[in-house]
Design a protein around this motif. Structure first.
Motif, mmCIF file in Angstrom:
data_model
loop_
_atom_site.group_PDB
_atom_site.id
_atom_site.type_symbol
_atom_site.label_atom_id
_atom_site.label_comp_id
_atom_site.label_asym_id
_atom_site.label_seq_id
_atom_site.Cartn_x
_atom_site.Cartn_y
_atom_site.Cartn_z
ATOM 1 N N ALA A 39 7.719 21.276 -22.804
ATOM 2 C CA ALA A 39 6.334 21.046 -23.204
ATOM 3 C C ALA A 39 5.932 19.593 -23.021
ATOM 4 O O ALA A 39 6.727 18.683 -23.214
ATOM 5 N N PRO A 40 4.706 19.346 -22.601
ATOM 6 C CA PRO A 40 4.275 17.980 -22.314
ATOM 7 C C PRO A 40 4.163 17.129 -23.565
ATOM 8 O O PRO A 40 3.851 17.609 -24.644
ATOM 9 N N SER A 41 4.446 15.834 -23.401
ATOM 10 C CA SER A 41 4.206 14.891 -24.483
ATOM 11 C C SER A 41 2.728 14.536 -24.479
ATOM 12 O O SER A 41 1.954 15.008 -23.673
ATOM 13 N N THR A 42 2.332 13.664 -25.409
ATOM 14 C CA THR A 42 0.923 13.262 -25.464
ATOM 15 C C THR A 42 0.518 12.508 -24.206
ATOM 16 O O THR A 42 -0.657 12.443 -23.874
ATOM 17 N N THR A 46 -0.295 15.194 -18.696
ATOM 18 C CA THR A 46 -1.445 16.067 -18.493
ATOM 19 C C THR A 46 -0.997 17.510 -18.672
ATOM 20 O O THR A 46 -0.008 17.921 -18.065
ATOM 21 N N PRO A 47 -1.689 18.302 -19.471
ATOM 22 C CA PRO A 47 -1.281 19.700 -19.662
ATOM 23 C C PRO A 47 -1.291 20.464 -18.334
ATOM 24 O O PRO A 47 -2.138 20.222 -17.460
ATOM 25 N N ILE A 48 -0.351 21.380 -18.197
ATOM 26 C CA ILE A 48 -0.283 22.244 -17.021
ATOM 27 C C ILE A 48 -1.210 23.428 -17.264
ATOM 28 O O ILE A 48 -0.958 24.263 -18.133
ATOM 29 N N THR A 49 -2.298 23.502 -16.524
ATOM 30 C CA THR A 49 -3.290 24.557 -16.727
ATOM 31 C C THR A 49 -3.753 25.101 -15.383
ATOM 32 O O THR A 49 -3.681 24.421 -14.355
ATOM 33 N N GLY A 56 -2.460 21.024 -10.397
ATOM 34 C CA GLY A 56 -1.980 20.935 -11.774
ATOM 35 C C GLY A 56 -1.591 22.260 -12.390
ATOM 36 O O GLY A 56 -1.057 22.286 -13.498
ATOM 37 N N GLY A 57 -1.834 23.372 -11.707
ATOM 38 C CA GLY A 57 -1.525 24.663 -12.306
ATOM 39 C C GLY A 57 -1.204 25.723 -11.278
ATOM 40 O O GLY A 57 -1.953 26.680 -11.101
#
Length: 598
Positions: free
Chosen positions: A60-63, A66-69, A570-571
């Motif tokens: 899971a990404p840290s702060t 960038t989120p994987i979406t 990114g996704g």
């Protein structure tokens, strides 16, 4: 002849891991060399199948990340995407040509992986449906996916994988060391679409290497026809086909019209007509190129470039990633005075990571590091984070003073003389500033004199590995090197070779070896139970925090900087429909990339 062949194997092992732990406190390296950095880890084209449930350190990404979406809009077909990378590659043959992060962007477009990581850090099938071990983890059976063709029209079969290993990978300058470190003794055909990897001992982390360069499939027929020419005219099975290459200027890949994959909605992949890579070594020029719209994507491994890109606001999008890879310094523990743990601990306590990160332009971007695993890794230990020495000069001075006053001090100097150390780093402007930061902090104790040496990158790495003629072999020719450690992979692939017996592992750059710790590493490698492995690796990291063969500047932030009309990087998805691992170490996957209007 036997001696020369053994030396070649040793050097191959070093070369593979040098790409992982390559020098530099701010510039990047190939975590991909041993898998997805040392690690080195369905359905559009057939049935999807997860592998034996293996979890790596990419979760899971840290702060910072960038989120994987998934893309916000539906895909559009056509167009050319231009990607600016930080460096050119020597060639494109996976088994013999070094491939750092810029090159991995190209590899992932040309070649398919046998296995891949999903967004949750699990190893899943890609060109293979899955992989399963026997009871003692000494044999791993891989089932290939049917219907995959290489760009020359040949089929992916078990014979492909076996011949690739026997004829190229087993002795390849890059892959030989990776397979050797994993303990692979043979690759055997079970049936037309099934192969078995046979290992010398149990290895729970083995699938990890097939998520990286060792698991990158290529046309064996093309390689056999022209082994040397393959580097400049590679043939894979990936979403894009090799087109033209104007070295140091432009590489053009074209859409594979017969690619075996579709997206989760059944749309044929890839979407783009053309993918162009342009090496632009200068960071400022590369960033300005994407700002001006001359390129669509810019890759960077520099915190300062990320800072400057953020200042552009909404005119650019940033795909940020910060994983287990961290910059710092390694001590050669065979070299006085850093052979003494009091000196290493004292220097560690004297460091101020916040200051060093700020020097690199990473304030608010990069996090402080305390171990080989980042806080978002399943292997991270808060216990180790709490105990690692850092930023308390009141604890540094007594340790250093004790060594200074010791009549039996290892450097042979008289009691009371200051400690003198040599700190080596490549002559990059940001690394020169970083070196001066180390000097300022350590000399600030009043007990240490720091001599700074600028060493070109190739010599820097060569000095770390040393010569086979020294005693012990490959003890290195340095005292302290700025360096990069860690990677997005199974701990067995990262920690085992890095701290194996000095005479047996040229990638033990620090020369630190603790028999009890090595026994813990072997125990962890031989079991698949996560809780057991976690406990063992926490013990290992505790020993490293106490003995300090490595100090850390901070975790390394990387980014793909894109124009607003670029989507799908990114996704992207793996064949079973899961989201893939995203963009680790600024290594993009372009199979689902597309351009919107604007």
């Amino acid at each position: 002849m036997r001696k020369r062949r053994s030396l070649f194997k040793i050097l191959s092992l070093f070369f593979a891991f040098a790409l992982l732990a390559v020098a530099c406190g701010d510039s990047g390296s190939d975590s991909d060399a041993t898998g997805t950095t040392a690690t080195t880890a369905a359905d559009s084209g057939g049935g999807g199948g997860d592998t034996a449930s293996t979890t790596t350190a990419a979760t899971a990404p840290s702060t910072t990340n960038t989120p994987i979406t998934e893309a916000e809009t539906g895909p559009t077909y056509g167009g050319t995407l231009v990607v600016a990378t930080e460096a050119e590659a020597a060639g494109w043959a996976p088994w013999q040509d070094p491939c750092s992060a810029p090159c991995v962007n190209v590899h992932r477009a040309l070649y398919d992986q046998l296995l891949e990581l999903n967004a949750d850090g699990q190893i899943v099938g890609y060109a293979a449906e899955g992989i399963e071990p026997n009871a003692d983890l000494t044999e791993w059976t891989l089932t290939l996916r049917d219907g995959i063709k290489f760009h020359d029209g040949t089929d992916l079969t078990a014979d492909t994988v076996v011949e690739a290993y026997d004829m190229f990978q087993k002795d390849g300058a890059i892959t030989s060391g990776i397979y050797g470190a994993a303990g692979v003794t043979s690759v055997e055909k079970v049936d037309d679409m099934t192969v078995k990897y046979v290992l010398s001992s149990g290895n729970a982390g083995f699938p990890d290497i097939l998520t990286g360069v060792a698991g990158r499939i290529f046309s064996v027929e093309a390689a056999k026809a022209d082994p040397e020419g393959f580097s400049a005219n590679p043939v894979g099975s990936g979403p894009f086909v090799f087109g033209t290459w104007d070295r140091d200027n432009k590489l053009t890949l074209t859409r594979n019209p017969d690619y075996w994959r579709t997206d989760p909605d059944g749309n044929q992949l890839p979407y783009l007509d053309e993918l162009i890579f342009r090496p632009i070594p200068d960071e400022t020029t590369r960033l300005q190129s994407v700002i001006a719209g001359d390129v669509d994507v810019a890759q960077t491994l520099r915190q300062s470039t990320i800072r400057d890109a953020k200042a552009e606001g909404d005119s650019l999008n940033l795909l940020l990633f910060q994983g287990n890879n961290s910059g710092g310094a390694i001590f050669n523990v065979l070299e006085p005075p850093v052979d003494d743990v009091r000196v290493r601990q004292g220097l560690a306590w004297a460091m101020d990571q916040d200051l060093l990160i700020d020097i690199l332009g990473g304030k608010g971007i990069s996090d402080k590091a305390s171990q080989f695993f980042s806080p978002d890794s399943p292997w991270f230990s808060q216990k180790v984070a709490d105990m690692f020495p850092n930023n308390d000069v009141t604890k540094a001075i007594p340790l250093l003073q004790e060594y200074v006053d010791d009549p039996a001090r290892s450097d042979g100097k008289a009691p009371g003389d200051p400690i003198e150390v040599e700190f080596n780093c490549p002559p990059d402007p940001s690394l020169i500033q970083l070196s001066q930061g180390y000097q300022q902090l350590w000399e600030g104790t009043g007990l240490v004199k720091v001599n700074l040496n600028q060493v070109e990158q190739a010599a820097h790495i060569s000095n770390a590995v040393g010569s086979p003629d020294t005693d012990p072999p490959f003890r290195g020719d340095f005292m302290i090197n700025c360096w990069r450690v860690g990677g997005q992979g199974d701990p067995a692939a990262i920690l085992g070779p890095a701290f194996a017996p000095v005479e047996a592992s040229p990638v033990n750059f620090t020369n630190f070896f603790d028999p009890a710790m090595f026994d813990l590493l072997n125990q962890a490698k031989a079991t698949a139970d996560f809780d057991t492995r976690y406990g063992l690796y926490e013990e290992v990291m505790t020993i490293l925090a106490e003995q300090v063969p490595v100090v850390y500047t901070g975790y390394t932030a990387t980014a793909l900087i894109t124009r607003p009309n670029v989507e799908g990087i990114g996704g992207w998805h793996v064949p079973n429909g899961d989201l893939g691992q995203g963009f680790p170490n600024a290594e993009g996957r372009y199979v689902e990339a597309f351009l919107t209007e604007g």
